[in-house]
Design an enzyme around this catalytic site. Structure first.
Site, PDB file in Angstrom:
ATOM      1  N   HIS A 267       0.833  -1.211   0.000  1.00  0.00           N
ATOM      2  CA  HIS A 267       0.000   0.000   0.000  1.00  0.00           C
ATOM      3  C   HIS A 267       0.869   1.264   0.000  1.00  0.00           C
ATOM      4  CE1 HIS A 267      -3.661   2.361   1.181  1.00  0.00           C
ATOM      5  NE2 HIS A 267      -2.741   3.157   1.698  1.00  0.00           N
ATOM      6  N   GLU A 268       1.773   1.367   0.964  1.00  0.00           N
ATOM      7  CA  GLU A 268       2.631   2.560   1.027  1.00  0.00           C
ATOM      8  C   GLU A 268       3.515   2.644  -0.219  1.00  0.00           C
ATOM      9  OE1 GLU A 268       1.811   4.731   3.129  1.00  0.00           O
ATOM     10  OE2 GLU A 268       0.577   3.394   4.344  1.00  0.00           O
ATOM     11  N   HIS A 271       1.642   4.454  -2.902  1.00  0.00           N
ATOM     12  CA  HIS A 271       1.733   5.916  -2.730  1.00  0.00           C
ATOM     13  C   HIS A 271       3.091   6.410  -3.261  1.00  0.00           C
ATOM     14  CE1 HIS A 271      -1.853   6.859  -0.415  1.00  0.00           C
ATOM     15  NE2 HIS A 271      -1.591   5.978   0.518  1.00  0.00           N
ATOM     16  N   GLU A 297      -4.834   7.903  -2.806  1.00  0.00           N
ATOM     17  CA  GLU A 297      -5.310   6.642  -2.244  1.00  0.00           C
ATOM     18  C   GLU A 297      -5.659   5.657  -3.365  1.00  0.00           C
ATOM     19  OE1 GLU A 297      -4.734   6.623   0.830  1.00  0.00           O
ATOM     20  OE2 GLU A 297      -5.543   4.677   1.354  1.00  0.00           O
TER      21      GLU A 297
HETATM   22 ZN    ZN Z   1      -2.988   5.232   1.910  1.00  0.00          ZN
END
Ligand code: ZN
Length: 505
Positions: A267-268, A271, A297
């Site tokens: 997830h990170e 980003h 997001e």
């Molecule tokens: Zn996030």
């Protein structure tokens, strides 16, 4: 001064602001990733000094001159797209702060840090009454600010605009209603299906250093550039951008829950890959960042859910995972593993929710925020309304405020209007996937071969490289040909969860 000179001077001026911001980001990253405790108080003062400098420059008389000169309709058509967009952003920040009296702004900043530390205590004790007076003041400030900004009707829209420019509560109402009608029946069908994937192997001890090695491997495989970043460990995972050549991520290893670390890292990483791919032309300008919380997001969730939780991804990585593990997966089929990491059931804590129930957690918060600013809800009613909404949307009721209204830091930080962007990002991500399939119909085949580059190239071309040069809805429209549309997410969730829980059998 000729207009070209004004533009040059303006660029030099904002470049300094960006340099201060990079120094602040580095100091904050250091404080969160292991700076010695005894230096924290002084370091916080340094950050305060730099932030004050950024603030003064953003609202200065000099900034006002640039804004007046470069928003003049007579010169607008002589400016590049980037300059027009930069000055628009500078003006937005300027107006945002200048309309609020200085004393109120200062009092608000003090309240913010008080409320955050009171929140930690209130959460630990599960006692909302401790936080309540601070939250009441916080909401009062926000209500005043909205008046200063000159918003008469749909006051909540003014808060949404801070995180997801262009989105209004009317649009979000429509999206969330549709989404809820798609998700709630699935959650109910799963509850009554009696089909539960076996998952005990996920809690078998997975040494932290082995998890770390595997996470580094996955990040690299997904295209995160380690020459432009690094991975560290913190209690709560986050991504921070210093500049596109230095985008850092963190994660957290729990030895009895390795999949949380893997998915959190992916997830990170999503980003970070966004920020690493922003065009180098935009460095030193306010356009050198993701264009909104929702689009940001959408990139992290694209990697986490559409790649990291997919069957194809684990077809490629499962054998590799077994080499890092201690034998707990040796007798677990790939299908069973895939179903286990995708199990879904209603839970109390948003950050631990699965991808199916997650949007419902956001809707609880959204309804409450909207009622605080455009309805007649008061802070005192929050715990009661929270529990009612949880019961209505997820069918469960928290036993205490720690696992209810006190769980998130957003409201004590004054971040009202932020939550919807999490769910919007999810909606956008499904739209991007749908649009990508038109050009990359063998998406799954790429993932199955570990060829993520074809996917990242598409995301870069249509989203990443622009930074904030395009607004969020422009990015979405240009990349997908339509505005926000939850149909694709509903279709994805319906197909995926019908398969995992054998709902049509
Ligand atoms: Zn996030």
């Amino acid at each position: 001064m000729p207009i070209e000179e004004t533009v040059k001077a303006y660029y030099r001026y904002v470049k300094k602001i960006m340099d201060f911001n990079e120094a602040i980001a580095l100091a904050e990253w250091d404080m969160r990733t292991g700076a010695p405790k005894k230096g924290i108080a002084q370091r916080s003062e340094v950050v305060g000094t730099l932030a004050d400098e950024v603030f003064k420059r953003s609202v200065s008389a000099e900034m006002k001159q640039y804004i007046d000169a470069l928003t003049d309709p007579a010169v607008q058509n002589k400016l590049s797209q980037a300059t027009r967009r930069m000055i628009e952003k500078s003006k937005k920040t300027y107006d945002h702060y200048v309309k609020i009296p200085t004393e109120e702004n200062q009092a608000y900043t003090v309240l913010q840090s008080q409320a955050q530390s009171v929140w930690e205590d209130a959460k630990a004790k599960g006692d909302f009454s401790l936080l309540r007076p601070y939250l009441e003041k916080m909401v009062d400030f926000k209500r005043h600010f909205i008046q200063y900004w000159g918003v008469e009707t749909n006051k909540y829209d003014a808060l949404l605009d801070l995180y997801e420019p262009g989105l209004t509560a009317d649009t979000i109402d429509r999206i969330f209603d549709q989404l809820r009608r798609g998700i709630v029946p699935l959650v109910q069908a799963i509850a009554s299906s009696g089909n539960r994937p076996e998952s005990g192997f996920l809690a078998v001890r997975f040494p932290a250093e082995k998890q770390k090695a595997f996470c580094l491997h996955i990040l690299r495989e997904n295209g995160y550039d380690f020459a432009a970043g690094r991975l560290d460990e913190t209690e709560h995972p986050f991504e921070t951008t210093l500049n596109p050549g230095d985008v850092r991520v963190t994660t957290h290893y729990r030895e009895n829950d390795f999949i949380a670390a893997v998915l959190g890292t992916i997830h990170e990483g999503g980003h970070a890959i966004y920020e690493q791919h922003i065009s180098r032309d935009l460095v030193g300008t306010p356009l050198c960042e993701g264009t909104s919380m929702g689009i940001h997001e959408s990139q992290s969730l694209f990697f986490e859910n559409f790649i990291g939780r997919s069957k194809a991804f684990w077809e490629y990585h499962y054998e590799e995972l077994k080499r890092y593990a201690s034998g707990q997966f040796d007798n677990v089929s790939l299908d069973n593993f895939y179903r286990a990491i995708n199990q879904s059931h209603p839970s109390f804590i948003r950050t631990q929710a699965d991808e199916l129930t997650y949007p419902l957690h956001i809707m609880v918060r959204y309804d409450i925020e909207k009622a605080l600013f455009d309805g007649d809800l008061e802070v005192a009613d929050l715990p009661g309304v929270w529990n009612e909404k949880m019961k209505e949307y997820l069918g469960i009721e928290p036993k205490n405020d720690r696992e209810g209204v006190l769980q998130d830091i957003h409201w004590p930080s004054g971040d009202f209007g932020y939550f919807p962007s999490y769910a919007l990002g999810y909606v956008y991500a499904a739209q991007f996937k749908h649009a990508m399939l038109r050009e990359l119909p063998d998406f799954d085949e790429h993932v199955r071969r570990g060829d993520i580059a074809a996917i990242t190239d598409w995301l870069s071309l249509h989203i990443h490289r622009f930074g904030s040069l395009k607004k969020p809805l422009e990015i979405l429209n240009d990349a997908t040909g339509e505005g926000p549309n939850p149909d694709y997410l509903i279709r994805y969730l319906t197909e995926k969860y019908s398969d995992i829980y054998r709902l049509n059998h």
